[in-house]
Scaffold this motif. Structure first.
Motif, PDB file in Angstrom:
ATOM      1  N   VAL A   1       0.851  -1.173   0.000  1.00  0.00           N
ATOM      2  CA  VAL A   1       0.000   0.000   0.000  1.00  0.00           C
ATOM      3  C   VAL A   1       0.895   1.233   0.000  1.00  0.00           C
TER       4      VAL A   1
ATOM      5  N   LEU B   1       0.792   5.335   0.532  1.00  0.00           N
ATOM      6  CA  LEU B   1      -0.002   6.429   1.069  1.00  0.00           C
ATOM      7  C   LEU B   1       0.700   7.746   0.764  1.00  0.00           C
TER       8      LEU B   1
ATOM      9  N   ALA C   1      -4.565   6.603  -1.023  1.00  0.00           N
ATOM     10  CA  ALA C   1      -3.989   5.260  -0.970  1.00  0.00           C
ATOM     11  C   ALA C   1      -4.016   4.621  -2.339  1.00  0.00           C
TER      12      ALA C   1
ATOM     13  N   THR D   1      -6.593  -1.832  -1.598  1.00  0.00           N
ATOM     14  CA  THR D   1      -7.627  -1.066  -0.927  1.00  0.00           C
ATOM     15  C   THR D   1      -7.339  -0.954   0.567  1.00  0.00           C
ATOM     16  N   VAL D   2      -7.740   0.170   1.118  1.00  0.00           N
ATOM     17  CA  VAL D   2      -7.608   0.364   2.562  1.00  0.00           C
ATOM     18  C   VAL D   2      -8.969   0.350   3.237  1.00  0.00           C
TER      19      VAL D   2
ATOM     20  N   TYR E   1      -9.692  -1.425   6.611  1.00  0.00           N
ATOM     21  CA  TYR E   1      -8.801  -1.138   7.721  1.00  0.00           C
ATOM     22  C   TYR E   1      -9.031   0.270   8.261  1.00  0.00           C
TER      23      TYR E   1
ATOM     24  N   MET F   1      -7.803   3.842   9.594  1.00  0.00           N
ATOM     25  CA  MET F   1      -6.748   4.763   9.170  1.00  0.00           C
ATOM     26  C   MET F   1      -6.552   5.792  10.271  1.00  0.00           C
TER      27      MET F   1
ATOM     28  N   ASN G   1     -14.186   5.598   1.065  1.00  0.00           N
ATOM     29  CA  ASN G   1     -13.645   4.294   0.687  1.00  0.00           C
ATOM     30  C   ASN G   1     -13.771   4.017  -0.808  1.00  0.00           C
TER      31      ASN G   1
ATOM     32  N   ASN H   1     -10.685   5.566  -1.957  1.00  0.00           N
ATOM     33  CA  ASN H   1      -9.470   5.162  -1.232  1.00  0.00           C
ATOM     34  C   ASN H   1      -8.735   6.360  -0.652  1.00  0.00           C
TER      35      ASN H   1
ATOM     36  N   ARG I   1      -2.112   3.374   7.798  1.00  0.00           N
ATOM     37  CA  ARG I   1      -3.143   2.357   7.725  1.00  0.00           C
ATOM     38  C   ARG I   1      -2.960   1.369   8.861  1.00  0.00           C
TER      39      ARG I   1
ATOM     40  N   TYR J   1      -0.049   0.204  13.206  1.00  0.00           N
ATOM     41  CA  TYR J   1      -0.141   0.685  11.832  1.00  0.00           C
ATOM     42  C   TYR J   1       1.021   0.135  11.018  1.00  0.00           C
TER      43      TYR J   1
ATOM     44  N   TYR K   1       1.387   0.661   7.369  1.00  0.00           N
ATOM     45  CA  TYR K   1       1.770   1.467   6.213  1.00  0.00           C
ATOM     46  C   TYR K   1       1.676   2.945   6.580  1.00  0.00           C
TER      47      TYR K   1
END
Length: 124
Positions: free
Chosen positions: A2, A4, A24, A28-29, A32, A34, A74, A77, A98, A111, A113
Motif C-alpha cells: 500500500v 499512502l 492510498a 484497498t484500505v 482497515y 486509518m 472508501n 481510497n 493504515r 499501523y 503502512y
C-alpha cells in the motif's frame, strides 16, 4: 503493498484552517482503520486521530478535539483531516497511516503502512 501519499499541507496563520488528504494506492484500505499522526521539530511522533474502516466512528487526541475532523471516502481510497482553529503548536509534519485492524488506536505499532508526510506550519 500500500502506498499512502499526503497532500494539502502549507503555511497558515493562527486561527486558520487547512484540509489534508491522504490517497492510498496499491491495495484497498477500505477494510482497515486509518489514522493521522504528527511530528513536531524535536519531538516524537504523536497520535492525532483515527477513523474506523467503515468511517462510522472516529477517535481523537485530546488536544485536537473539537478542532480537527477525520473523514474517509472508501470508494476513492482516500482519507481527509479537516483542521480548524489552528494554533502555532499544531506546526508539524502530518502523516497518514493504515492500521492492521478494523479499528485503530493510539499506538504506532498498530499501523503497518505510512505516508511520507506533509508539512503544516502555523504562524502566530
Amino acid at each position: 503493498q500500500v502506498q499512502l501519499v499526503e497532500s494539502g499541507g502549507g503555511l497558515v496563520q493562527a486561527g486558520g484552517s487547512l484540509r489534508l488528504s491522504c490517497a492510498a494506492s496499491g491495495r484497498t484500505v477500505s477494510n482497515y482503520a486509518m489514522a493521522w499522526f504528527r511530528q513536531a521539530p524535536g519531538k516524537e511522533r504523536e497520535f492525532v486521530g483515527t477513523i474506523t474502516a467503515s468511517g462510522s466512528s472516529t477517535y481523537y487526541a485530546e488536544f485536537v478535539k473539537g478542532r480537527f475532523t477525520i473523514s474517509r471516502d472508501n470508494a476513492k481510497n482516500t482519507m481527509s483531516l479537516e483542521m480548524n482553529r489552528l494554533k502555532p503548536e499544531d506546526t508539524a509534519v502530518y502523516y497518514c497511516a493504515r492500521s492492521r485492524f478494523f479499528a485503530g488506536g493510539e499506538l504506532q505499532n498498530q499501523y503497518d503502512y505510512w505516508g511520507q508526510g506533509t508539512q503544516v506550519t502555523v504562524s502566530s
